[in-house]
Design a protein around this motif. Structure first.
Motif, PDB file in Angstrom:
ATOM      1  N   TYR A  80     113.937  -1.921  14.559  1.00  0.00           N
ATOM      2  CA  TYR A  80     112.756  -1.392  13.885  1.00  0.00           C
ATOM      3  C   TYR A  80     112.210  -2.344  12.822  1.00  0.00           C
ATOM      4  CZ  TYR A  80     113.658   2.950  16.332  1.00  0.00           C
ATOM      5  OH  TYR A  80     113.846   3.880  17.313  1.00  0.00           O
ATOM      6  N   ALA A  81     112.591  -3.608  12.924  1.00  0.00           N
ATOM      7  CA  ALA A  81     112.063  -4.609  11.991  1.00  0.00           C
ATOM      8  C   ALA A  81     110.576  -4.838  12.246  1.00  0.00           C
ATOM      9  CB  ALA A  81     112.820  -5.920  12.145  1.00  0.00           C
ATOM     10  N   ARG A  82     109.846  -5.129  11.177  1.00  0.00           N
ATOM     11  CA  ARG A  82     108.443  -5.520  11.268  1.00  0.00           C
ATOM     12  C   ARG A  82     107.988  -6.010   9.895  1.00  0.00           C
ATOM     13  NH1 ARG A  82     104.507  -0.192  11.218  1.00  0.00           N
ATOM     14  NH2 ARG A  82     105.949   1.286  10.272  1.00  0.00           N
ATOM     15  N   PRO A  83     106.960  -6.834   9.850  1.00  0.00           N
ATOM     16  CA  PRO A  83     106.449  -7.293   8.557  1.00  0.00           C
ATOM     17  C   PRO A  83     105.919  -6.124   7.730  1.00  0.00           C
ATOM     18  CG  PRO A  83     105.647  -8.696  10.335  1.00  0.00           C
ATOM     19  CD  PRO A  83     106.278  -7.494  10.982  1.00  0.00           C
ATOM     20  N   GLY A  84     106.147  -6.189   6.419  1.00  0.00           N
ATOM     21  CA  GLY A  84     105.669  -5.123   5.547  1.00  0.00           C
ATOM     22  C   GLY A  84     106.026  -5.399   4.098  1.00  0.00           C
ATOM     23  N   PRO A  85     105.800  -4.423   3.225  1.00  0.00           N
ATOM     24  CA  PRO A  85     106.120  -4.579   1.802  1.00  0.00           C
ATOM     25  C   PRO A  85     107.587  -4.286   1.528  1.00  0.00           C
ATOM     26  CG  PRO A  85     105.067  -2.466   2.172  1.00  0.00           C
ATOM     27  CD  PRO A  85     105.082  -3.164   3.503  1.00  0.00           C
ATOM     28  N   ARG A  86     108.113  -4.918   0.494  1.00  0.00           N
ATOM     29  CA  ARG A  86     109.509  -4.711   0.125  1.00  0.00           C
ATOM     30  C   ARG A  86     109.804  -3.225  -0.120  1.00  0.00           C
ATOM     31  NH1 ARG A  86     112.114  -9.538  -2.056  1.00  0.00           N
ATOM     32  NH2 ARG A  86     110.670 -11.295  -1.998  1.00  0.00           N
ATOM     33  N   HIS A  87     108.873  -2.526  -0.759  1.00  0.00           N
ATOM     34  CA  HIS A  87     109.178  -1.155  -1.173  1.00  0.00           C
ATOM     35  C   HIS A  87     109.396  -0.225   0.019  1.00  0.00           C
ATOM     36  CE1 HIS A  87     104.632  -0.674  -1.011  1.00  0.00           C
ATOM     37  NE2 HIS A  87     105.030   0.393  -0.343  1.00  0.00           N
ATOM     38  N   TRP A  88     108.876  -0.570   1.196  1.00  0.00           N
ATOM     39  CA  TRP A  88     109.056   0.281   2.373  1.00  0.00           C
ATOM     40  C   TRP A  88     110.526   0.318   2.791  1.00  0.00           C
ATOM     41  CZ3 TRP A  88     105.958   3.887   3.829  1.00  0.00           C
ATOM     42  CH2 TRP A  88     106.034   4.447   5.105  1.00  0.00           C
ATOM     43  N   ASP A  89     111.172  -0.856   2.787  1.00  0.00           N
ATOM     44  CA  ASP A  89     112.604  -0.918   3.076  1.00  0.00           C
ATOM     45  C   ASP A  89     113.416  -0.317   1.935  1.00  0.00           C
ATOM     46  OD1 ASP A  89     113.273  -1.835   5.584  1.00  0.00           O
ATOM     47  OD2 ASP A  89     113.761  -3.866   4.960  1.00  0.00           O
ATOM     48  N   LEU A  90     113.024  -0.617   0.713  1.00  0.00           N
ATOM     49  CA  LEU A  90     113.747  -0.097  -0.441  1.00  0.00           C
ATOM     50  C   LEU A  90     113.739   1.428  -0.461  1.00  0.00           C
ATOM     51  CD1 LEU A  90     112.578  -2.617  -3.170  1.00  0.00           C
ATOM     52  CD2 LEU A  90     114.959  -2.131  -2.570  1.00  0.00           C
ATOM     53  N   ALA A  91     112.617   2.025  -0.095  1.00  0.00           N
ATOM     54  CA  ALA A  91     112.506   3.482  -0.125  1.00  0.00           C
ATOM     55  C   ALA A  91     113.547   4.130   0.779  1.00  0.00           C
ATOM     56  CB  ALA A  91     111.096   3.905   0.294  1.00  0.00           C
ATOM     57  N   TYR A  92     113.678   3.620   2.014  1.00  0.00           N
ATOM     58  CA  TYR A  92     114.645   4.228   2.923  1.00  0.00           C
ATOM     59  C   TYR A  92     116.078   3.925   2.497  1.00  0.00           C
ATOM     60  CZ  TYR A  92     116.479   6.225   7.216  1.00  0.00           C
ATOM     61  OH  TYR A  92     117.147   7.014   8.120  1.00  0.00           O
ATOM     62  N   ALA A  93     116.296   2.721   1.961  1.00  0.00           N
ATOM     63  CA  ALA A  93     117.632   2.379   1.467  1.00  0.00           C
ATOM     64  C   ALA A  93     118.034   3.313   0.323  1.00  0.00           C
ATOM     65  CB  ALA A  93     117.669   0.925   1.013  1.00  0.00           C
ATOM     66  N   LEU A  94     117.098   3.627  -0.579  1.00  0.00           N
ATOM     67  CA  LEU A  94     117.389   4.573  -1.660  1.00  0.00           C
ATOM     68  C   LEU A  94     117.731   5.944  -1.097  1.00  0.00           C
ATOM     69  CD1 LEU A  94     114.598   3.730  -4.268  1.00  0.00           C
ATOM     70  CD2 LEU A  94     117.013   3.109  -4.382  1.00  0.00           C
ATOM     71  N   TYR A  95     116.956   6.379  -0.114  1.00  0.00           N
ATOM     72  CA  TYR A  95     117.206   7.687   0.491  1.00  0.00           C
ATOM     73  C   TYR A  95     118.630   7.777   1.037  1.00  0.00           C
ATOM     74  CZ  TYR A  95     116.992  11.457   3.943  1.00  0.00           C
ATOM     75  OH  TYR A  95     117.251  12.578   4.699  1.00  0.00           O
ATOM     76  N   ARG A  96     119.102   6.683   1.649  1.00  0.00           N
ATOM     77  CA  ARG A  96     120.405   6.715   2.294  1.00  0.00           C
ATOM     78  C   ARG A  96     121.562   6.367   1.364  1.00  0.00           C
ATOM     79  NH1 ARG A  96     120.828   9.742   6.791  1.00  0.00           N
ATOM     80  NH2 ARG A  96     119.073   9.384   8.209  1.00  0.00           N
ATOM     81  N   PHE A  97     121.328   5.485   0.382  1.00  0.00           N
ATOM     82  CA  PHE A  97     122.432   5.021  -0.450  1.00  0.00           C
ATOM     83  C   PHE A  97     122.555   5.793  -1.758  1.00  0.00           C
ATOM     84  CE2 PHE A  97     122.421   1.357   2.369  1.00  0.00           C
ATOM     85  CZ  PHE A  97     123.760   0.999   2.408  1.00  0.00           C
ATOM     86  N   ALA A  98     121.444   6.359  -2.297  1.00  0.00           N
ATOM     87  CA  ALA A  98     121.564   7.056  -3.591  1.00  0.00           C
ATOM     88  C   ALA A  98     122.486   8.284  -3.494  1.00  0.00           C
ATOM     89  CB  ALA A  98     120.184   7.392  -4.148  1.00  0.00           C
ATOM     90  N   PRO A  99     122.438   9.123  -2.482  1.00  0.00           N
ATOM     91  CA  PRO A  99     121.346   9.305  -1.539  1.00  0.00           C
ATOM     92  C   PRO A  99     120.387  10.373  -2.067  1.00  0.00           C
ATOM     93  CG  PRO A  99     123.240  10.583  -0.820  1.00  0.00           C
ATOM     94  CD  PRO A  99     123.622   9.929  -2.126  1.00  0.00           C
ATOM     95  N   LEU A 100     119.117  10.255  -1.720  1.00  0.00           N
ATOM     96  CA  LEU A 100     118.118  11.184  -2.251  1.00  0.00           C
ATOM     97  C   LEU A 100     117.931  12.355  -1.291  1.00  0.00           C
ATOM     98  CD1 LEU A 100     115.571   8.623  -3.724  1.00  0.00           C
ATOM     99  CD2 LEU A 100     117.503   9.772  -4.839  1.00  0.00           C
ATOM    100  N   THR A 101     118.970  13.148  -1.178  1.00  0.00           N
ATOM    101  CA  THR A 101     118.991  14.262  -0.235  1.00  0.00           C
ATOM    102  C   THR A 101     119.155  15.583  -0.973  1.00  0.00           C
ATOM    103  OG1 THR A 101     121.375  13.943  -0.004  1.00  0.00           O
ATOM    104  CG2 THR A 101     119.970  12.874   1.628  1.00  0.00           C
ATOM    105  N   HIS A 102     118.657  16.632  -0.342  1.00  0.00           N
ATOM    106  CA  HIS A 102     118.801  17.985  -0.867  1.00  0.00           C
ATOM    107  C   HIS A 102     120.284  18.318  -1.010  1.00  0.00           C
ATOM    108  CE1 HIS A 102     118.676  22.393  -0.949  1.00  0.00           C
ATOM    109  NE2 HIS A 102     117.404  22.281  -1.320  1.00  0.00           N
ATOM    110  N   PRO A 103     120.686  19.054  -2.059  1.00  0.00           N
ATOM    111  CA  PRO A 103     122.105  19.389  -2.258  1.00  0.00           C
ATOM    112  C   PRO A 103     122.754  20.095  -1.074  1.00  0.00           C
ATOM    113  CG  PRO A 103     120.847  19.901  -4.228  1.00  0.00           C
ATOM    114  CD  PRO A 103     119.848  19.525  -3.177  1.00  0.00           C
TER     115      PRO A 103
END
Length: 271
Positions: free
Chosen positions: A154-177
Motif C-alpha cells: 500500500y505504499a504510494r507518494p504522499g505527506p509524512r503525516h498520512w503515515d504518521l497518523a496510522y502509526a499513531l493509531y496502531r502504536f499509541a494506540p488510539l483506540t476505544h477502551p
C-alpha cells in the motif's frame, strides 16, 4: 521483472499468517508473495531503500517459477495481535518511530520521480513515499527493538503525516477502551502519541497535522474496505462481516471526541 535463480536448498513452503490479505509463504530464507499490478514500483522502492542503506527492509530477488515475487525473510517476531508485552513497550514504539523517519527521509528524492503505477494515486502534498500500513503487524521485532518493516503493497507518494497518523493509531494506540486490541487509558495514549512524534523528530506543525489526520486516515480505510468489498474482494468483505468497519467507526468517533486532549501533548519537539 527478472527471474529468480533456482534454489538448491530448502524448497518446502510454510504459510506465514498475520494481518495482511495476501498469501505469503516462507521458502528457506525467502518469502514468496503474489505479484500485483503495482509490484514493480514496490520492487523499485525496496531497491532504492537498500541502496540508501536501510537494512531493515527485505531485498527483492526476482520472480520464481510460480510467478511469485521473492523477498528476504526478515528474522524476528512480527507484531501480530494480541500484541506481546515487548511490542507494547515504549522502546518498541520509539524504535518504530525512528525507523519510519529513516524510511521517509530515504524516499524523499524518489517520491516525485516515481509518481504513477502505485496501488492508488499519490496524495498531495507529496513529501515522501508512505509505507501505507505502518503498524506492529507489518513490523519485525527482536525483544523490544523494532528491527524490520515488511509489506509495502500500500505504499504510494504522499505527506509524512498520512503515515504518521496510522502509526499513531496502531502504536499509541488510539483506540476505544472497548477495543480488545487496544491498551492504556486516554492519558497514556496521549503520552505515547507525544513519544512517537518526538522520537520521529516531528516539528510542532507536523505533529499536529498527524494527530488531526488520524480520523480521516481511518475513514479512508473504511471507504477502501467498503469499495473493495463492493467490487468483489472477499478478504475485505470477510473483514466487514467480522465487524472491522464497525470497530474503525467507533475508533474514529473516539479520536474525534478526544482530539483536543491528544493535541495538548503537541507540539512535541524539534528535529
Amino acid at each position: 521483472m527478472r527471474p529468480v535463480m533456482d534454489e538448491k536448498t530448502d524448497t518446502s513452503e510454510t504459510e506465514l499468517t498475520g494481518g495482511g490479505t495476501t498469501q505469503v509463504v516462507r521458502v528457506g530464507e525467502t518469502v514468496r508473495r503474489t505479484v500485483r499490478p503495482w509490484s514493480g514500483n514496490v520492487h523499485r522502492l525496496l531497491e532504492h531503500l537498500n541502496r540508501a542503506g536501510i537494512a531493515e527492509v527485505p531485498r527483492w530477488h526476482g520472480i520464481d517459477d510460480s510467478g511469485r515475487e521473492v523477498l528476504d525473510y526478515l528474522p524476528g517476531a512480527v507484531g501480530n495481535y494480541p500484541l506481546s508485552a515487548d511490542v507494547r513497550s515504549e522502546q518498541a514504539l520509539i524504535t518504530a518511530a525512528r525507523l519510519l523517519r529513516r524510511l521517509h527521509d530515504a524516499t524523499a528524492d524518489l517520491a516525485r520521480t516515481l509518481d504513477h503505477g502505485w496501488w492508488a494515486p499519490p496524495l498531495e502534498p507529496v513529501e515522501v513515499i508512505c509505507h501505507g500500513d505502518f503498524a506492529p503487524y507489518n513490523c519485525v521485532f527482536e525483544g523490544q527493538e523494532t528491527v524490520g518493516v515488511i509489506d509495502f503493497d500500500y505504499a504510494r507518494p504522499g505527506p509524512r503525516h498520512w503515515d504518521l497518523a496510522y502509526a499513531l493509531y496502531r502504536f499509541a494506540p488510539l483506540t476505544h477502551p472497548a477495543d480488545e486490541d487496544g491498551f492504556g487509558v486516554l492519558e497514556e495514549q496521549a503520552q505515547r502519541t507525544r513519544l512517537f512524534l518526538r522520537s520521529y523528530g516531528c516539528t510542532p506543525a507536523e505533529g499536529q497535522a498527524a494527530v488531526r489526520a488520524v480520523a480521516p486516515r481511518l475513514q479512508a480505510l473504511v471507504d477502501l474496505m467498503r469499495e473493495s468489498a463492493a467490487g468483489g474482494d472477499e478478504n475485505f468483505q470477510r473483514a466487514i462481516d467480522e465487524g472491522h468497519v464497525d470497530l474503525y467507526l467507533r475508533d474514529i468517533e473516539y479520536v474525534q471526541r478526544n482530539q483536543d486532549c491528544l493535541l495538548e501533548e503537541v507540539p512535541c519537539g524539534e528535529r
